[in-house]
Design a protein around this motif. Structure first.
Motif, PDB file in Angstrom:
ATOM      1  N   ALA A 260       0.834  -1.206   0.000  1.00 36.45           N
ATOM      2  CA  ALA A 260       0.000   0.000   0.000  1.00 36.45           C
ATOM      3  C   ALA A 260       0.868   1.256   0.000  1.00 36.45           C
ATOM      4  O   ALA A 260       0.535   2.255  -0.651  1.00 36.45           O
ATOM      5  N   ALA A 261       1.996   1.212   0.709  1.00 37.29           N
ATOM      6  CA  ALA A 261       2.931   2.342   0.694  1.00 37.29           C
ATOM      7  C   ALA A 261       3.498   2.533  -0.706  1.00 37.29           C
ATOM      8  O   ALA A 261       3.644   3.663  -1.187  1.00 37.29           O
ATOM      9  N   GLY A 262       3.800   1.419  -1.389  1.00 38.42           N
ATOM     10  CA  GLY A 262       4.280   1.509  -2.758  1.00 38.42           C
ATOM     11  C   GLY A 262       3.244   2.105  -3.691  1.00 38.42           C
ATOM     12  O   GLY A 262       3.563   2.931  -4.563  1.00 38.42           O
ATOM     13  N   ALA A 263       1.970   1.716  -3.516  1.00 38.78           N
ATOM     14  CA  ALA A 263       0.899   2.259  -4.350  1.00 38.78           C
ATOM     15  C   ALA A 263       0.709   3.753  -4.106  1.00 38.78           C
ATOM     16  O   ALA A 263       0.489   4.526  -5.053  1.00 38.78           O
ATOM     17  N   ALA A 264       0.798   4.179  -2.851  1.00 42.53           N
ATOM     18  CA  ALA A 264       0.674   5.605  -2.541  1.00 42.53           C
ATOM     19  C   ALA A 264       1.840   6.389  -3.151  1.00 42.53           C
ATOM     20  O   ALA A 264       1.652   7.504  -3.669  1.00 42.53           O
ATOM     21  N   LEU A 265       3.017   5.793  -3.133  1.00 39.64           N
ATOM     22  CA  LEU A 265       4.181   6.459  -3.710  1.00 39.64           C
ATOM     23  C   LEU A 265       4.040   6.602  -5.221  1.00 39.64           C
ATOM     24  O   LEU A 265       4.392   7.637  -5.793  1.00 39.64           O
ATOM     25  N   ARG A 266       3.506   5.573  -5.876  1.00 40.50           N
ATOM     26  CA  ARG A 266       3.254   5.686  -7.319  1.00 40.50           C
ATOM     27  C   ARG A 266       2.255   6.805  -7.612  1.00 40.50           C
ATOM     28  O   ARG A 266       2.437   7.573  -8.558  1.00 40.50           O
ATOM     29  N   GLU A 267       1.222   6.922  -6.786  1.00 43.83           N
ATOM     30  CA  GLU A 267       0.244   7.989  -6.981  1.00 43.83           C
ATOM     31  C   GLU A 267       0.906   9.357  -6.857  1.00 43.83           C
ATOM     32  O   GLU A 267       0.618  10.276  -7.634  1.00 43.83           O
ATOM     33  N   LEU A 268       1.806   9.493  -5.894  1.00 40.81           N
ATOM     34  CA  LEU A 268       2.528  10.752  -5.734  1.00 40.81           C
ATOM     35  C   LEU A 268       3.402  11.034  -6.950  1.00 40.81           C
ATOM     36  O   LEU A 268       3.390  12.149  -7.496  1.00 40.81           O
ATOM     37  N   HIS A 269       4.157  10.045  -7.379  1.00 42.36           N
ATOM     38  CA  HIS A 269       5.084  10.239  -8.491  1.00 42.36           C
ATOM     39  C   HIS A 269       4.372  10.505  -9.815  1.00 42.36           C
ATOM     40  O   HIS A 269       4.944  11.123 -10.720  1.00 42.36           O
ATOM     41  N   ASP A 270       3.134  10.035  -9.948  1.00 43.73           N
ATOM     42  CA  ASP A 270       2.377  10.264 -11.179  1.00 43.73           C
ATOM     43  C   ASP A 270       1.680  11.624 -11.200  1.00 43.73           C
ATOM     44  O   ASP A 270       1.153  12.036 -12.230  1.00 43.73           O
ATOM     45  N   ALA A 271       1.656  12.322 -10.071  1.00 53.43           N
ATOM     46  CA  ALA A 271       1.010  13.632  -9.986  1.00 53.43           C
ATOM     47  C   ALA A 271       1.895  14.697 -10.632  1.00 53.43           C
ATOM     48  O   ALA A 271       3.114  14.545 -10.711  1.00 53.43           O
ATOM     49  N   PRO A 272       1.305  15.799 -11.084  1.00 54.52           N
ATOM     50  CA  PRO A 272       2.120  16.889 -11.645  1.00 54.52           C
ATOM     51  C   PRO A 272       3.127  17.387 -10.612  1.00 54.52           C
ATOM     52  O   PRO A 272       2.750  17.705  -9.486  1.00 54.52           O
ATOM     53  N   PRO A 273       4.406  17.448 -10.963  1.00 56.14           N
ATOM     54  CA  PRO A 273       5.414  17.874  -9.982  1.00 56.14           C
ATOM     55  C   PRO A 273       5.319  19.366  -9.699  1.00 56.14           C
ATOM     56  O   PRO A 273       4.977  20.154 -10.589  1.00 56.14           O
ATOM     57  N   PRO A 274       5.586  19.772  -8.473  1.00 56.81           N
ATOM     58  CA  PRO A 274       5.593  21.204  -8.135  1.00 56.81           C
ATOM     59  C   PRO A 274       6.762  21.910  -8.803  1.00 56.81           C
ATOM     60  O   PRO A 274       7.680  21.283  -9.329  1.00 56.81           O
ATOM     61  N   ALA A 275       6.725  23.224  -8.773  1.00 58.17           N
ATOM     62  CA  ALA A 275       7.796  23.999  -9.412  1.00 58.17           C
ATOM     63  C   ALA A 275       9.093  23.904  -8.630  1.00 58.17           C
ATOM     64  O   ALA A 275      10.186  23.970  -9.204  1.00 58.17           O
TER      65      ALA A 275
END
Length: 248
Positions: free
Chosen positions: A83-98
């Motif tokens: 589940a931690a891995g899945a949450a991390l993938r969700e974060l990494h797939d989000a638009p990155p901040p500036a």
């Protein structure tokens, strides 16, 4: 009155827990600004911000417990790690901040910093030259071009909270920003190599394991001296120095 529990304290900042409230004390307001912004943008659960009165940021405590800690056994199940891995993938797939985060340094900048740090580790007698040289060589694979992702920047296993097999929140976002996704994966599994497959089961494909392992060496080399100077023990069983020994 609730007891005050000191969670982390050193010359740069401190985190206290009073009942169901975390109090982060940090004189660097830019770092707190970055943390507040990252939590507002992250697509994963984060602590509720209760109030902010510089230099203090008050956060609601997260339900559940930390997934584990460096140098100790993990309290989380394989499903919790996934589940931690899945949450991390969700974060990494989000638009990155500036903002560029801790994981956003270029390969050239990291190589220069790493060479300087390796020289200091040997010159100070903290680590034997052979161990440093072998891990410096192993770290080379991380010094390559990468695609910018939304990274946490300090995703230690103790910063991920779970309740059963679900992630209830991720804390400590002050180093978040644009960076190398594999740095987060390596930080999460540092000292817990046995759970790397569980994390990847949730994270998915497209992971270069040689780079993850290279980050284990690189991160450990860069942190040993800082930890010693700030009152921590990287020589404790299962911690950074053991990680360096295991890499060789």
């Amino acid at each position: 009155m609730d007891e005050v529990e000191v969670l982390v304290a050193h010359s740069e900042r401190a985190t206290l827990r009073v009942g169901e409230v975390f109090l982060k004390v940090d004189a660097d307001q830019a770092r707190i600004d970055a943390e507040v912004e990252a939590m507002s943008l992250a697509p994963v659960p984060t602590p509720e911000i209760l109030w902010r009165r510089p230099p203090v940021l008050a956060l609601a405590a997260l339900p559940g417990t930390a997934l584990g800690r460096l140098g100790g056994p993990s309290t989380g199940s394989p499903a919790a790690w996934a589940a931690a891995g899945a949450a991390l993938r969700e974060l990494h797939d989000a638009p990155p901040p500036a903002r560029e985060g801790r994981a956003g340094r270029s390969g050239a900048a990291l190589a220069a910093e790493l060479d300087d740090e390796c020289e200091l580790l040997v010159a100070s007698g903290l680590l034997p030259a052979g161990l440093v040289t072998r891990n410096r060589r192993a770290a080379e694979a991380a010094l390559r071009p990468w695609t910018a992702a939304f990274t946490h920047g300090d995703l230690q296993v103790a910063h991920v909270f779970v309740d059963g097999d679900e992630v209830t929140g991720v804390i400590d976002w002050s180093e978040a920003g644009r960076g190398d996704a594999l740095y987060d994966l390596a930080t999460l599994t540092l000292g817990h190599e046995e759970h790397l497959d569980d994390v990847l089961a949730g994270y998915g494909t497209g992971v270069d394991l040689d780079v993850v392992r290279a980050w284990w060496s690189l991160r450990s080399l860069l942190t040993v001296r800082w930890l010693v100077e700030h009152g921590f023990d990287p020589f404790a069983p299962g911690c950074e120095v053991d990680v360096l020994r295991s890499r060789t």
